[in-house]
Every structure is written in structure tokens, then in C-alpha cells.
Write an enzyme that holds these catalytic residues in place. Structure first.
Site, mmCIF file in Angstrom:
data_model
loop_
_atom_site.group_PDB
_atom_site.id
_atom_site.type_symbol
_atom_site.label_atom_id
_atom_site.label_comp_id
_atom_site.label_asym_id
_atom_site.label_seq_id
_atom_site.Cartn_x
_atom_site.Cartn_y
_atom_site.Cartn_z
ATOM 1 C CG ASN A 46 -0.425 -0.235 2.526
ATOM 2 O OD1 ASN A 46 0.591 -0.885 2.677
ATOM 3 N ND2 ASN A 46 -1.077 0.293 3.542
ATOM 4 C CD GLU A 48 -1.499 4.667 4.638
ATOM 5 O OE1 GLU A 48 -1.007 5.524 5.413
ATOM 6 O OE2 GLU A 48 -2.168 3.696 5.026
ATOM 7 C CB CYS A 57 -5.214 -1.487 -1.600
ATOM 8 S SG CYS A 57 -6.577 -0.693 -0.749
ATOM 9 C CD GLU A 59 -5.269 -6.047 -1.155
ATOM 10 O OE1 GLU A 59 -4.752 -4.911 -1.086
ATOM 11 O OE2 GLU A 59 -5.957 -6.532 -0.250
ATOM 12 C CB CYS A 90 -10.932 -2.567 0.080
ATOM 13 S SG CYS A 90 -10.284 -1.827 -1.442
ATOM 14 C CB CYS A 93 -8.616 -4.469 -4.013
ATOM 15 S SG CYS A 93 -7.471 -3.128 -3.617
HETATM 16 N N1 THU Z 1 -5.160 -1.641 2.677
HETATM 17 C C1 THU Z 1 -4.577 -2.432 1.730
HETATM 18 O O1 THU Z 1 -3.532 -2.094 1.175
HETATM 19 N N2 THU Z 1 -5.183 -3.612 1.424
HETATM 20 C C2 THU Z 1 -6.281 -4.098 2.071
HETATM 21 O O2 THU Z 1 -6.742 -5.189 1.733
HETATM 22 C C3 THU Z 1 -6.906 -3.333 3.135
HETATM 23 C C4 THU Z 1 -6.428 -1.944 3.289
HETATM 24 C C5 THU Z 1 -4.462 -0.405 3.077
HETATM 25 C C6 THU Z 1 -5.079 0.888 2.623
HETATM 26 C C7 THU Z 1 -4.535 1.839 3.664
HETATM 27 O O3 THU Z 1 -3.228 2.247 3.293
HETATM 28 C C8 THU Z 1 -4.419 0.996 4.927
HETATM 29 O O4 THU Z 1 -4.409 -0.346 4.493
HETATM 30 C C9 THU Z 1 -5.525 1.220 5.924
HETATM 31 O O5 THU Z 1 -6.765 1.070 5.351
#
Ligand code: THU
Length: 138
Positions: A46, A48, A57, A59, A90, A93
Site C-alpha cells: 500500500n 498512502e 492498496c 492488491e 477491499c 480491489c
Molecule cells: N489496505 C490495503 O492495502 N489492502 C487491504 O486489503 C486493506 C487496506 C491499506 C489501505 C490503507 O493504506 C491501509 O491499508 C488502511 O486502510
């Protein structure tokens, strides 16, 4: 002969990607390892942003890396995070994954090694039904 990777090696790739996550706002690092139908592995973490809606994310980053490399068929994805319950992708994704795989296996693993396995179509049924299926499309 199509190569398959062991689940252990996919998990190791996802953990490795997770170590490079950029998550200073949530402090929740996620790694993903996407296996193509020929056994190639693409990873994502991920990333941000201070404008949090721009976050991508792990994925989706793995999918985009594969697409950029010219690979579009996938077998499974392993997702690793430090959570009590293994984290499943999520909704966004799931939809992006379903663009490239009618069904694929999703394997979520936490740092304690607990696993949750599901088929993408179980997590997101009817992901494409009816879309673009309007009278003008022939
Ligand atoms: N996140 C992911 O990268 N994958 C997931 O399956 C769930 C959420 C990340 C997004 C964000 O950077 C952090 O986790 C919190 O939501």
C-alpha cells in the site's frame, strides 16, 4: 507445463513487499503477491498519501505491476498484514481483480500465520453483470 509456486514462497513475497509499504498515516502495512497463470509473481504494497483518498492498496498495486508487465491472467493473490483477522481485499480491489479474473483464489494471512481463503466470485458475486449491457451496445 505451468509453474506453481508454493504458498510459502508467495507468502514470503507478500511479506517482503509489505516491508516496503508506505503507510505513515494509518501505520497499517499491507503486502500482496499476485501469481499469474504461468506462475509469475507480481508484488505490491500500500502507498498512502496525505490526501488519504489517493491511497492505493497493496492488491491494486500488484495488479497494476502485472498489467504494466503485459500479464493479465491470474491464479491467486496472497495478502499479508498485521491484523487479528486476516485482511481480505477491499471492495475496490475486488472489482479491479475481477476485471482480469472471473474467479481466482484469495488467500489472506496475518503475521501469526492465520489464513482465510476464498474465491473472488464468493467475495464479489456478479461483479460485471449488466454493466455495459444496455440496448445501444451491440
Ligand atoms: N489496505 C490495503 O492495502 N489492502 C487491504 O486489503 C486493506 C487496506 C491499506 C489501505 C490503507 O493504506 C491501509 O491499508 C488502511 O486502510
Amino acid at each position: 507445463m505451468k509453474q506453481t509456486n508454493s504458498l510459502k514462497s508467495l507468502e514470503a513475497s507478500a511479506r517482503d513487499a509489505r516491508s516496503r509499504a508506505y503507510a505513515p498515516y494509518s501505520n497499517f502495512q499491507v503486502g500482496a503477491a499476485l501469481e499469474s497463470d504461468t506462475g509469475q509473481i507480481f508484488t505490491g504494497c500500500n502507498v498512502e498519501n496525505i490526501s488519504f483518498g489517493l491511497t492505493i492498496c497493496a492488491e491494486r498495486n500488484a495488479v497494476f505491476a502485472a498489467i504494466a508487465a503485459g500479464v493479465r491472467k491470474f491464479r491467486r493473490i496472497v495478502v499479508v498484514a498485521d491484523s487479528k483477522e486476516p485482511v481480505t481485499p477491499c471492495g475496490a480491489c475486488r472489482q479491479v481483480l475481477s476485471e482480469f479474473a472471473d474467479n481466482m483464489e484469495i488467500i489472506s494471512i496475518n503475521l501469526q500465520g492465520q489464513k482465510y481463503r476464498a474465491g473472488l466470485s464468493d467475495l464479489l458475486p456478479r461483479s460485471k453483470a449488466g454493466i455495459l449491457d444496455h440496448p445501444c451496445s451491440t
